[in-house]
Design an enzyme around this catalytic site. Structure first.
Site, short mmCIF file in Angstrom:
data_model
loop_
_atom_site.label_atom_id
_atom_site.label_comp_id
_atom_site.label_asym_id
_atom_site.label_seq_id
_atom_site.Cartn_x
_atom_site.Cartn_y
_atom_site.Cartn_z
N LYS A 226 0.80 -1.22 0.00
CA LYS A 226 0.00 0.00 0.00
C LYS A 226 0.84 1.27 0.00
O LYS A 226 1.20 1.81 1.04
CB LYS A 226 -0.94 0.00 1.21
CG LYS A 226 -2.16 -0.87 1.00
CD LYS A 226 -3.03 -0.85 2.20
CE LYS A 226 -3.06 -2.13 2.96
NZ LYS A 226 -2.14 -2.56 3.88
N GLY A 382 1.81 -6.63 10.65
CA GLY A 382 1.35 -8.02 10.71
C GLY A 382 2.10 -8.95 9.78
O GLY A 382 2.52 -10.03 10.17
N GLY A 405 -0.35 -0.56 11.96
CA GLY A 405 -0.41 0.81 11.45
C GLY A 405 0.06 1.81 12.48
O GLY A 405 0.70 2.81 12.15
P1 AMP Z 1 0.97 -3.93 3.24
O1 AMP Z 1 -0.32 -4.31 3.92
O2 AMP Z 1 0.92 -2.65 2.52
O3 AMP Z 1 2.15 -4.03 4.18
O4 AMP Z 1 1.20 -5.05 2.13
C1 AMP Z 1 1.38 -6.41 2.41
C2 AMP Z 1 1.10 -7.24 1.20
O5 AMP Z 1 1.91 -6.80 0.13
C3 AMP Z 1 1.36 -8.71 1.35
O6 AMP Z 1 0.15 -9.42 1.36
C4 AMP Z 1 2.20 -9.07 0.11
O7 AMP Z 1 1.75 -10.23 -0.55
C5 AMP Z 1 2.00 -7.86 -0.78
N1 AMP Z 1 3.11 -7.65 -1.72
C6 AMP Z 1 4.41 -7.53 -1.42
N2 AMP Z 1 5.13 -7.37 -2.55
C7 AMP Z 1 4.27 -7.40 -3.58
C8 AMP Z 1 4.40 -7.29 -4.99
N3 AMP Z 1 5.60 -7.13 -5.56
N4 AMP Z 1 3.27 -7.32 -5.74
C9 AMP Z 1 2.08 -7.49 -5.17
N5 AMP Z 1 1.88 -7.60 -3.84
C10 AMP Z 1 2.96 -7.55 -3.06
#
Ligand code: AMP
Length: 425
Positions: A226, A382, A405
């Site tokens: 995100k 998490g 967060g």
């Molecule tokens: P966040 O909640 O923003 O910390 O994102 C966590 C999620 O990001 C996890 O479920 C990962 O599978 C996803 N993620 C990490 N790297 C990638 C990527 N290159 N493309 C798509 N999703 C990703």
């Protein structure tokens, strides 16, 4: 921990802001809570003051656990569940009936049956095991049925309310929702991130110390998907860190800003410009903001995808980047090796799928190695916590932050209102 007598008005004020982002639950100023109404006691203090036997205690907790991508049901990391056990057990020992209330993901006011933004059903069995008692669950967090279930509680019962974010009001300060919650209990206990108890003390010691007075060089490793939530953090980390290593899905928004072809990788178009600005800002401040030089590509978003490794600047149009590459990990190793405080938040790739877990697991291992040589290492969020635990390295980092967060907000330099209220006490 924070205890508030659950008179409708106080609960209304406290529950109004129950989104993770609006951590202003306890901000006495904005909610006009008088010192009398808001008692800053810990659990022991409350139990000493009142007889909790047979009383309903509504406890705001953080049950945002990661679920397995395979079945959308299995809890893959129970750190957050374990975190609520001491307070819950204490209250149960005092004869209270505990009503647990949490949001789960971001359903945005809609009822979603399954998955990360869905019903809280997946945590029921793990909670039963951890608490050693039965855990009943209702399918809403307010309303007649929930009130009846709350009334029917007997000494020592645990009742789990449904995902509070099925109600739009949860993030919109809806007084009706808050009043509905207020009907359920005699006391309100805050055991999410902002409680002044075991969790918060630890969080503050490490997180605030790490950011305000770090053992330098200070390195932040930020990943995840995100971009919108990570960019403000990166912006303030530029003011504080010596090195920032980026990974995860958000890197493609940065590559886009550099004019690279990112193929089918994820991107948040509206943040491309800001990503570009941040890179400039870091350069001007002399902060090393490092983007992965290579990535693991896949021809589809799946465990059985064909994969390839490519320079970030040479991504072919039909492929998508799902992890950081080996050259990146060598570079990260070198940078982490030079730092004395390292904060890791957000996975480096789609670590839930084995072919794309190497980046995240390797960073977890590098964190453990850094701890061994005396660096302070902090893992937050998490997914990164899940990855570190999956790798069996949970006890080889200085601190695991369950704040999610909220821990990012602390890193961002925001004073959490809950913490401010405590300092004033
Ligand atoms: P966040 O909640 O923003 O910390 O994102 C966590 C999620 O990001 C996890 O479920 C990962 O599978 C996803 N993620 C990490 N790297 C990638 C990527 N290159 N493309 C798509 N999703 C990703």
């Amino acid at each position: 921990m924070m205890f508030v007598h659950a008179s409708a008005s106080v609960l209304r004020q406290t529950a109004r802001s129950s989104s993770a982002a609006a951590l202003s639950y306890l901000n006495a100023r904005s909610f006009h809570i008088t010192p009398l109404a808001l008692e800053k006691l810990n659990v022991e203090g409350l139990a000493a003051k009142v007889d909790l036997s047979g009383k309903n205690v509504l406890m705001r907790v953080d049950l945002n656990v990661p679920l397995s991508k395979d079945d959308d049901v299995t809890v893959t990391d129970d750190t957050r569940l374990r975190a609520i056990v001491p307070t819950t057990k204490f209250l149960l020992e005092k004869g209270a009936n505990v009503i647990l209330c949490s949001h789960f993901g971001r359903p945005k006011g809609e009822i979603i049956e399954k998955g990360k933004n869905g019903r809280l059903n997946p945590v029921v069995e793990p909670l039963k095991t951890l608490l050693g008692v039965d855990v009943k669950k209702v399918n809403d967090c307010v309303g007649e049925e929930v009130e009846a279930a709350a009334k029917a509680l007997n000494k020592g019962d645990v009742l789990l309310l449904e995902n509070t974010r099925f109600h739009k009001g949860e993030t919109k300060n809806d007084p009706e929702l808050a009043a509905g919650l207020g009907k359920l209990a005699d006391y309100f206990v805050m055991d999410a991130f902002v409680q002044p108890g075991y969790l918060l003390d630890k969080e503050l010691k490490y997180l605030k110390g790490a950011v305000d007075d770090p053992k330098r060089p200070l390195c932040a490793i930020i990943g995840g998907a995100k971009v919108s939530t990570k960019l403000p953090v990166i912006e303030s980390l530029i003011e504080k860190c010596d090195v920032i290593l980026l990974g995860g899905g958000m890197i493609f928004t940065f590559y886009k800003a550099l004019g690279y072809d990112i193929g089918k990788s994820m991107v948040e178009e509206e943040y491309v410009e800001l990503a570009g600005k941040l890179m400039k800002q870091a350069e001007e401040k002399g902060v090393k903001l490092i983007l992965p030089p290579d990535v693991v590509l896949a021809d589809k978003f799946a465990e059985d995808a064909n994969t390839a490794i490519a320079k970030a600047s040479e991504i072919n149009g039909d492929w998508m980047g799902l992890d950081v590459g080996p050259e990146t990990l060598d570079l990260f190793k070198e940078e982490i090796g030079k730092c004395n405080t390292i904060v890791f938040n957000g996975p480096m790739g789609v670590f839930e799928m084995k072919p794309f877990a190497t980046g995240t697991i390797t960073v977890a291992e590098l964190m453990a190695e850094a701890t061994d040589r005396g660096a302070i290492t902090i893992v937050g969020g998490g997914d990164s916590v899940a990855a570190v635990n999956q790798a069996g390295l949970g006890d080889r980092v200085s601190h695991i932050s369950t704040g999610g967060g909220a821990s990012l907000e602390l890193l961002e330099g925001k004073t959490l209102p809950g913490v401010a209220a405590l300092s004033e006490a």
